[in-house]
Scaffold this active site. Structure first.
Site, PDB file in Angstrom:
ATOM      1  N   GLU A   1      -1.844  -7.370   7.774  1.00 28.47           N
ATOM      2  CA  GLU A   1      -0.218  -7.171   8.191  1.00 28.47           C
ATOM      3  C   GLU A   1      -0.227  -7.844   9.581  1.00 28.47           C
ATOM      4  O   GLU A   1      -0.949  -8.273  10.206  1.00 28.47           O
ATOM      5  CB  GLU A   1       0.127  -5.723   8.651  1.00 28.47           C
TER       6      GLU A   1
ATOM      7  N   HIS B   1       0.866  -1.263   0.002  1.00 24.72           N
ATOM      8  CA  HIS B   1       0.051   0.224   0.120  1.00 24.72           C
ATOM      9  C   HIS B   1       0.537   1.190  -0.108  1.00 24.72           C
ATOM     10  O   HIS B   1       2.098   1.183   0.315  1.00 24.72           O
ATOM     11  CB  HIS B   1      -0.740   0.084   1.188  1.00 24.72           C
TER      12      HIS B   1
END
Length: 192
Positions: A80, A10
């Site tokens: 994550e 990202h």
């Protein structure tokens, strides 16, 4: 096997720009992060993907959308590494308490064990390898580094050797039936 797995980190967030460990906190992209995500569009537009997957975190979903993949399917396995008690803290701050701390060796108190992140990565690898074509995933730095390690059949800790910038692209593929890293940490926004 010939499917490629394209990995996209990202774009920049306020926390990533300041080195704060970000897993469960759902922070948005910065203006720079949005520019990075938009710069991915022409790079990825040249490819056809059998599956487009994203972490459910806002920063990954927003990156996918700005890169031209607003219809990416959410996969919780792409979140994550859970930093537990170290969420929102920098490595320098953590090392005041634990001078030798390293996420690759030590994990985090009340965080996700390496075996669990490896299992998540292994599910993504299996999904990509069984897809009807190439797959692209939008995810996060530490997870994508683990994913590359697992693609290669290596231990989670190998990810320590694979730096990954915000808004970057890599490709995991094959050479003579052997899993390889075909490219890594390509940052199209740096070319703007």
């Amino acid at each position: 096997m010939s499917n490629a797995l394209v990995v996209v980190r990202h774009g920049e967030t306020e926390w990533s720009a300041t080195g704060r460990h970000t897993s469960t906190t759902d922070v948005p992209l910065t203006d720079t992060g949005r520019t990075q995500a938009q710069a991915l569009a022409p790079v990825l537009a040249a490819r056809r993907f059998a599956e487009v997957l994203t972490s459910p975190r806002r920063r990954a979903v927003e990156t996918a959308g700005l890169a031209g993949f607003g219809d990416a399917a959410v996969d919780d396995d792409l979140v994550e590494w859970d930093y537990g008690a170290y969420e929102g803290r920098t490595t320098a701050d953590i090392r005041v308490e634990a001078p030798q701390w390293n996420v690759w060796d030590d994990g985090a108190p009340s965080g996700e064990p390496a075996a669990r992140i490896a299992a998540r990565a292994d599910r993504i690898v299996a999904r990509a390898r069984s897809a009807a074509g190439d797959v692209v995933v939008f995810s996060h730095a530490h997870f994508l580094r683990v994913l590359a390690a697992r693609w290669l059949g290596l231990d989670v800790a190998f990810g320590r050797y694979l730096f990954l910038d915000a808004g970057s692209v890599g490709e995991l593929g094959w050479e003579r039936e052997q899993p390889v890293v075909r490219s890594w940490n390509h940052t199209p926004a740096a070319l703007l």
